[in-house]
Design a protein around this motif. Structure first.
Motif, PDB file in Angstrom:
ATOM      1  N   VAL A  24      28.878  44.143  71.528  1.00  0.00           N
ATOM      2  CA  VAL A  24      28.819  44.996  70.348  1.00  0.00           C
ATOM      3  C   VAL A  24      27.992  44.330  69.256  1.00  0.00           C
ATOM      4  CG1 VAL A  24      30.978  46.234  70.749  1.00  0.00           C
ATOM      5  CG2 VAL A  24      31.021  44.062  69.534  1.00  0.00           C
ATOM      6  N   ASP A  25      27.457  45.160  68.392  1.00  0.00           N
ATOM      7  CA  ASP A  25      26.788  44.712  67.178  1.00  0.00           C
ATOM      8  C   ASP A  25      27.866  44.112  66.275  1.00  0.00           C
ATOM      9  OD1 ASP A  25      25.601  44.506  64.710  1.00  0.00           O
ATOM     10  OD2 ASP A  25      24.549  46.419  64.847  1.00  0.00           O
ATOM     11  N   PRO A  26      27.803  42.795  65.967  1.00  0.00           N
ATOM     12  CA  PRO A  26      28.893  42.174  65.209  1.00  0.00           C
ATOM     13  C   PRO A  26      29.095  42.773  63.817  1.00  0.00           C
ATOM     14  CG  PRO A  26      27.037  40.657  65.470  1.00  0.00           C
ATOM     15  CD  PRO A  26      26.761  41.833  66.347  1.00  0.00           C
ATOM     16  N   ARG A  27      28.070  43.465  63.301  1.00  0.00           N
ATOM     17  CA  ARG A  27      28.219  44.058  61.973  1.00  0.00           C
ATOM     18  C   ARG A  27      29.124  45.283  62.030  1.00  0.00           C
ATOM     19  NH1 ARG A  27      21.958  44.935  61.211  1.00  0.00           N
ATOM     20  NH2 ARG A  27      22.459  45.915  63.207  1.00  0.00           N
ATOM     21  N   GLY A  28      29.230  45.889  63.234  1.00  0.00           N
ATOM     22  CA  GLY A  28      30.039  47.097  63.390  1.00  0.00           C
ATOM     23  C   GLY A  28      31.513  46.869  63.073  1.00  0.00           C
ATOM     24  N   GLU A 101      27.786  40.359  70.126  1.00  0.00           N
ATOM     25  CA  GLU A 101      28.984  39.578  70.441  1.00  0.00           C
ATOM     26  C   GLU A 101      29.866  40.358  71.408  1.00  0.00           C
ATOM     27  OE1 GLU A 101      31.005  38.772  66.740  1.00  0.00           O
ATOM     28  OE2 GLU A 101      32.212  40.563  66.936  1.00  0.00           O
ATOM     29  N   GLU A 102      30.845  39.625  71.965  1.00  0.00           N
ATOM     30  CA  GLU A 102      31.733  40.214  72.954  1.00  0.00           C
ATOM     31  C   GLU A 102      32.542  41.354  72.329  1.00  0.00           C
ATOM     32  OE1 GLU A 102      31.938  39.068  76.134  1.00  0.00           O
ATOM     33  OE2 GLU A 102      30.481  37.479  75.744  1.00  0.00           O
ATOM     34  N   GLU A 103      32.794  42.376  73.123  1.00  0.00           N
ATOM     35  CA  GLU A 103      33.586  43.494  72.620  1.00  0.00           C
ATOM     36  C   GLU A 103      35.085  43.181  72.631  1.00  0.00           C
ATOM     37  OE1 GLU A 103      33.994  46.918  75.029  1.00  0.00           O
ATOM     38  OE2 GLU A 103      34.560  48.217  73.368  1.00  0.00           O
ATOM     39  N   ALA A 104      35.511  42.346  73.594  1.00  0.00           N
ATOM     40  CA  ALA A 104      36.946  42.140  73.822  1.00  0.00           C
ATOM     41  C   ALA A 104      37.722  41.675  72.588  1.00  0.00           C
ATOM     42  CB  ALA A 104      37.157  41.174  74.985  1.00  0.00           C
ATOM     43  N   PRO A 105      37.239  40.658  71.815  1.00  0.00           N
ATOM     44  CA  PRO A 105      38.047  40.219  70.669  1.00  0.00           C
ATOM     45  C   PRO A 105      38.276  41.305  69.620  1.00  0.00           C
ATOM     46  CG  PRO A 105      36.456  38.531  71.244  1.00  0.00           C
ATOM     47  CD  PRO A 105      36.096  39.751  72.049  1.00  0.00           C
ATOM     48  N   PRO A 106      37.218  41.984  69.115  1.00  0.00           N
ATOM     49  CA  PRO A 106      37.495  43.028  68.123  1.00  0.00           C
ATOM     50  C   PRO A 106      38.321  44.183  68.695  1.00  0.00           C
ATOM     51  CG  PRO A 106      35.157  43.005  68.665  1.00  0.00           C
ATOM     52  CD  PRO A 106      35.765  41.782  69.266  1.00  0.00           C
ATOM     53  N   ARG A 107      38.149  44.465  69.980  1.00  0.00           N
ATOM     54  CA  ARG A 107      38.933  45.536  70.581  1.00  0.00           C
ATOM     55  C   ARG A 107      40.411  45.158  70.620  1.00  0.00           C
ATOM     56  NH1 ARG A 107      37.489  48.564  76.284  1.00  0.00           N
ATOM     57  NH2 ARG A 107      39.432  49.704  76.500  1.00  0.00           N
ATOM     58  N   PHE A 108      40.687  43.896  70.974  1.00  0.00           N
ATOM     59  CA  PHE A 108      42.077  43.424  70.991  1.00  0.00           C
ATOM     60  C   PHE A 108      42.687  43.506  69.590  1.00  0.00           C
ATOM     61  CE2 PHE A 108      45.208  39.957  70.681  1.00  0.00           C
ATOM     62  CZ  PHE A 108      46.080  40.352  71.664  1.00  0.00           C
ATOM     63  N   SER A 109      41.883  43.168  68.575  1.00  0.00           N
ATOM     64  CA  SER A 109      42.399  43.195  67.205  1.00  0.00           C
ATOM     65  C   SER A 109      42.774  44.625  66.787  1.00  0.00           C
ATOM     66  CB  SER A 109      41.377  42.606  66.235  1.00  0.00           C
ATOM     67  OG  SER A 109      40.274  43.478  66.078  1.00  0.00           O
ATOM     68  N   GLN A 110      42.084  45.629  67.364  1.00  0.00           N
ATOM     69  CA  GLN A 110      42.431  47.021  67.074  1.00  0.00           C
ATOM     70  C   GLN A 110      43.826  47.342  67.618  1.00  0.00           C
ATOM     71  OE1 GLN A 110      39.917  49.429  65.491  1.00  0.00           O
ATOM     72  NE2 GLN A 110      39.523  47.335  64.874  1.00  0.00           N
ATOM     73  N   LEU A 111      44.148  46.743  68.775  1.00  0.00           N
ATOM     74  CA  LEU A 111      45.475  46.934  69.367  1.00  0.00           C
ATOM     75  C   LEU A 111      46.548  46.305  68.479  1.00  0.00           C
ATOM     76  CD1 LEU A 111      47.159  47.897  71.823  1.00  0.00           C
ATOM     77  CD2 LEU A 111      46.745  45.657  72.842  1.00  0.00           C
ATOM     78  N   VAL A 112      46.266  45.088  67.977  1.00  0.00           N
ATOM     79  CA  VAL A 112      47.215  44.420  67.080  1.00  0.00           C
ATOM     80  C   VAL A 112      47.405  45.257  65.815  1.00  0.00           C
ATOM     81  CG1 VAL A 112      47.665  42.324  65.745  1.00  0.00           C
ATOM     82  CG2 VAL A 112      46.619  42.140  68.001  1.00  0.00           C
ATOM     83  N   GLY A 113      46.299  45.785  65.279  1.00  0.00           N
ATOM     84  CA  GLY A 113      46.374  46.640  64.098  1.00  0.00           C
ATOM     85  C   GLY A 113      47.220  47.871  64.357  1.00  0.00           C
TER      86      GLY A 113
END
Lengths: 168, 155
Positions: A24-28, A101-113
């Motif tokens: 993913v685009d890290p700015r997203g 950057e990798e999609e997995a970390p921000p995607r996981f953070s969406q789950l935590v949110g």
């Protein structure tokens, strides 16, 4: 602009195909976190001091944010509403990112949110305003850290959870 | 509590926490204090290693080959934003500096080691000397200048 469109197009294809090496685009995620911060701040302010007052505004705001988090956690950041706004309105003006950057970390953070927002909604449902305030407070802290400092606080929950979960 | 006040508190805490993290992240620190605690918790090993100041990472258990001068050992996890940048930085450093090796472990796969070394976040980077003693530790994306300086002290 043309290349940016092509890149996002090919990524959309790989995400639709369930590719695990999604980039993913890290700015997203930072852009999304900024909007999330505004929504959660509004939700926090709108939680009344006692449960006899109307809960319509915080429930609508939190339910909306829960859907945004849920779509990203379930279907990937491609499906996240704020990310879509970023790609269609902001990226054409900024141009392609310097790095991916990798999609997995921000995607996981969406789950935590999502978990925190759901806890807040349950708190409101039972008339426990302090539960909702604390849960939204934590979610807002994480969103602000992401937006302002590019820190993924939700990601840190993963190792802490693994330490608790894995028995030896 | 009034929700508006709560918002002020949350924003202040987030900014304060972020600034503290920005200040402390990626520094190469001496690892003696936490290691003393660990040594006292391991009765079997503390008896034959009382005079030993540094805790050792046993490379054979982990399938690692230590660098002849030093090893940069990075603990990573599946959901870790700065791990990739840390890996790129340390890999290029290890390529430039003779005798320095870079190795990466998945924290989840070595959860016992992660617990005993009190690793709470990824990336955590341990600087090991040629015998595997832990000499320095950095949490978060390490600062290049501090890694280079720490390596110069170890070698």
């Amino acid at each position: 602009m043309g290349t940016a469109r092509k890149i996002s197009g090919s990524r959309a294809v790989s995400a639709a195909a369930g590719s695990s090496d999604g980039k993913v685009d890290p700015r997203g995620p930072r852009f999304s976190a900024a909007i999330t911060s505004v929504v959660l701040a509004a939700a926090l302010i709108s939680i009344p001091g006692d449960s006899s007052a109307s809960l319509l505004v915080p429930i609508v705001l939190l339910a909306f944010q829960a859907m945004v988090f849920g779509a990203a956690a379930l279907f990937g950041l491609q499906a996240q509403l704020y990310g879509r706004v970023f790609r269609t309105l902001v990226v054409p003006r900024l141009g392609p990112p310097a790095e991916w950057e990798e999609e997995a970390p921000p995607r996981f953070s969406q789950l935590v949110g999502l978990v925190f927002v759901l806890v807040a909604l349950v708190g409101l449902g039972f008339g426990l305003m302090w539960v909702a305030q604390i849960a939204v407070g934590f979610a807002l802290t994480a969103a602000l850290l992401n937006a302002v400092f590019n820190y993924c606080l939700g990601c840190e929950m993963y190792l802490l959870a693994a330490r608790l979960r894995i028995r030896t | 509590m009034n929700s508006l006040w709560l918002l002020v508190v949350v924003v202040s805490v987030a900014i304060g926490f972020g600034l503290w993290r920005k200040w402390s992240d990626g520094r190469m620190r001496d690892d003696s204090t936490s290691l003393e605690i660990i040594a006292s918790r391991l009765p079997a090993e503390s008896t034959d290693g009382v005079e030993q100041e540094q805790l050792k990472v046993d490379p054979t258990d982990l399938g690692l080959t230590l660098g002849p001068r030093a090893t940069l050992l990075q603990f990573s996890s599946a959901f870790c934003q700065p791990c990739r940048s840390a890996r790129l930085l340390l890999t290029s450093l290890a390529e430039d500096l003779p005798g320095v090796t870079f190795a990466e472990l998945d924290a989840e796969d070595h959860i016992d080691l992660v617990r005993s070394l009190q690793i709470r976040r990824t990336p955590t980077i341990l600087l090991l000397d040629s015998s595997g003693n832990i000499r320095k530790r950095a949490v978060g994306l390490p600062r290049k200048s501090e890694v280079v300086a720490a390596l110069a002290n170890v070698v």
